[in-house]
Design a protein around this motif. Structure first.
Motif, PDB file in Angstrom:
ATOM      1  N   ASN A   9       1.603   9.373   0.978  1.00  0.00           N
ATOM      2  CA  ASN A   9       2.776   8.499   0.828  1.00  0.00           C
ATOM      3  C   ASN A   9       3.260   8.387  -0.610  1.00  0.00           C
ATOM      4  O   ASN A   9       3.956   7.453  -0.965  1.00  0.00           O
ATOM      5  CB  ASN A   9       2.427   7.096   1.346  1.00  0.00           C
ATOM      6  N   LYS A  10       2.852   9.345  -1.477  1.00  0.00           N
ATOM      7  CA  LYS A  10       3.225   9.243  -2.889  1.00  0.00           C
ATOM      8  C   LYS A  10       4.164  10.385  -3.276  1.00  0.00           C
ATOM      9  O   LYS A  10       4.375  11.316  -2.513  1.00  0.00           O
ATOM     10  CB  LYS A  10       1.976   9.236  -3.772  1.00  0.00           C
ATOM     11  N   PHE A  68       9.631   5.913  -0.035  1.00  0.00           N
ATOM     12  CA  PHE A  68       8.241   6.015  -0.500  1.00  0.00           C
ATOM     13  C   PHE A  68       7.708   4.705  -1.082  1.00  0.00           C
ATOM     14  O   PHE A  68       6.509   4.477  -1.095  1.00  0.00           O
ATOM     15  CB  PHE A  68       8.116   7.133  -1.555  1.00  0.00           C
ATOM     16  N   GLU A 120       6.318   1.666  -6.028  1.00  0.00           N
ATOM     17  CA  GLU A 120       4.930   1.641  -6.534  1.00  0.00           C
ATOM     18  C   GLU A 120       4.173   2.935  -6.218  1.00  0.00           C
ATOM     19  O   GLU A 120       3.138   3.225  -6.812  1.00  0.00           O
ATOM     20  CB  GLU A 120       4.186   0.420  -5.965  1.00  0.00           C
ATOM     21  N   ASN A 121       4.712   3.733  -5.295  1.00  0.00           N
ATOM     22  CA  ASN A 121       4.054   5.000  -4.922  1.00  0.00           C
ATOM     23  C   ASN A 121       4.637   6.209  -5.646  1.00  0.00           C
ATOM     24  O   ASN A 121       4.212   7.339  -5.410  1.00  0.00           O
ATOM     25  CB  ASN A 121       4.164   5.212  -3.415  1.00  0.00           C
ATOM     26  N   LEU A 122       5.631   5.962  -6.508  1.00  0.00           N
ATOM     27  CA  LEU A 122       6.284   7.082  -7.198  1.00  0.00           C
ATOM     28  C   LEU A 122       5.879   7.142  -8.668  1.00  0.00           C
ATOM     29  O   LEU A 122       5.838   6.117  -9.349  1.00  0.00           O
ATOM     30  CB  LEU A 122       7.807   6.940  -7.086  1.00  0.00           C
ATOM     31  N   ASN A 176      -5.280   7.691  -8.704  1.00  0.00           N
ATOM     32  CA  ASN A 176      -4.898   7.451  -7.317  1.00  0.00           C
ATOM     33  C   ASN A 176      -5.765   8.222  -6.318  1.00  0.00           C
ATOM     34  O   ASN A 176      -5.386   8.397  -5.156  1.00  0.00           O
ATOM     35  CB  ASN A 176      -3.412   7.767  -7.115  1.00  0.00           C
TER      36      ASN A 176
END
Length: 304
Positions: A209-210, A231, A234-236, A275
């Motif tokens: 999901n990033k 997305f 916070e996931n980019l 991550n």
């Protein structure tokens, strides 16, 4: 028979076509450059040499070997650039699409004919002539297909504009059950720091999901916001203009938790490890001088 299967960018890789830098040919003349970054290095006398690029590509081949990925390489064409296999074709689900690339690159397709011969011929398609679409602009994300394009009226004046609106329409027609979303990319013939040659030069998903993203690569803020909303901010990982120039978004996933990345991408590689990703670092700085990196030189055929 090769049973093709590509649904996204990050599922476990089983088979891939990796380009080759052997017999890459002499440094092009300035007027032969396909993109502003190559032009910059031709002018500066820093255009990459074959021995360095061969070494870089072998490092990637070794990583594939380590993860037990079946690797196909193009057959040798003398004095010819065969590094960027992503340009020439791409797989969506179980369909192999031949790209309508720049005409003087047709030999690159011939060099992987032995691979195409192993695919059910009903699954191999070539779009009509007016459709321009290159693999670097086509990105799969499960029920989504993201496509980079250029909507400017001066499309034909840009050798860096590789996928047209007809290309987007063609994919929509071919895959009516997918959400096809096009992104209008910033193009420049002269400044590589302001040229998103393909979508993977300013965006790429990683993991479940990033994603890696460069906001200024999109001509329309709404296109950038589409990805942020999909997305989650916070996931980019947002890259800078300079990181985009060095192709930080052009890494390549072997699985949802393993990413091949350039060893100089310090900030990105740290973020990936933080991550939970395993980062396989390789030297690829010479190849990047031709405005392409890891995703550009690989064409996945089978993912789990």
């Amino acid at each position: 028979m090769l049973k093709l299967n590509i649904k996204n960018e990050t599922s476990r890789l089983r088979a891939v076509v990796l380009g080759t830098a052997i017999s890459n040919g002499p440094t092009p003349k300035m007027e032969e450059a396909y993109d502003p970054k190559s032009l910059e290095h031709i002018k500066a006398g820093t255009y990459p040499v074959e021995t360095d690029m061969v070494k870089e590509m072998e490092a990637v081949a070794k990583v594939f070997e380590k993860y037990d990925v079946k690797v196909y390489r193009p057959e040798q064409v003398a004095d010819y650039n065969q590094i960027f296999t992503r340009d020439i074709a791409f797989v969506i689900d179980d369909i192999f699409v031949k790209a309508n690339i720049l005409p003087d690159r047709e030999k690159e397709l011939d060099a992987i004919q032995y691979v195409i011969d192993q695919i059910n011929p009903e699954k191999v398609i070539r779009p009509p002539e007016e459709v321009h679409i290159e693999g670097g602009d086509v990105m799969l994300w499960n029920d989504h297909i993201f496509i980079g394009t250029y909507k400017g009226g001066d499309y034909k004046d840009y050798i860096t504009a590789r996928t047209n609106i007809e290309g987007v329409a063609y994919i929509k027609e071919l895959f009516p059950n997918k959400i096809v979303k096009e992104f209008d990319l910033v193009k420049s013939r002269i400044e590589p720091r302001d040229n998103a040659l393909h979508l993977d030069c300013c965006f790429q998903p990683v993991g479940k999901n990033k994603g890696i993203i460069y906001k200024s690569g999109f001509r329309e803020e709404s296109d950038y916001m589409y990805l942020v909303n999909l997305f989650g901010n916070e996931n980019l990982f947002h890259i800078t203009r300079e990181e985009m120039y060095h192709m930080n978004s052009n890494v390549f996933s072997i699985s949802e938790d393993v990413v091949i990345s350039e060893r100089n991408f310090t900030r990105l590689n740290t973020w990936l490890r933080t991550n939970g990703f395993t980062v396989e670092e390789v030297p690829y700085a010479e190849i990047s001088k031709q405005e392409g990196l890891l995703r550009c030189s690989t064409m996945p055929l089978i993912r789990d």
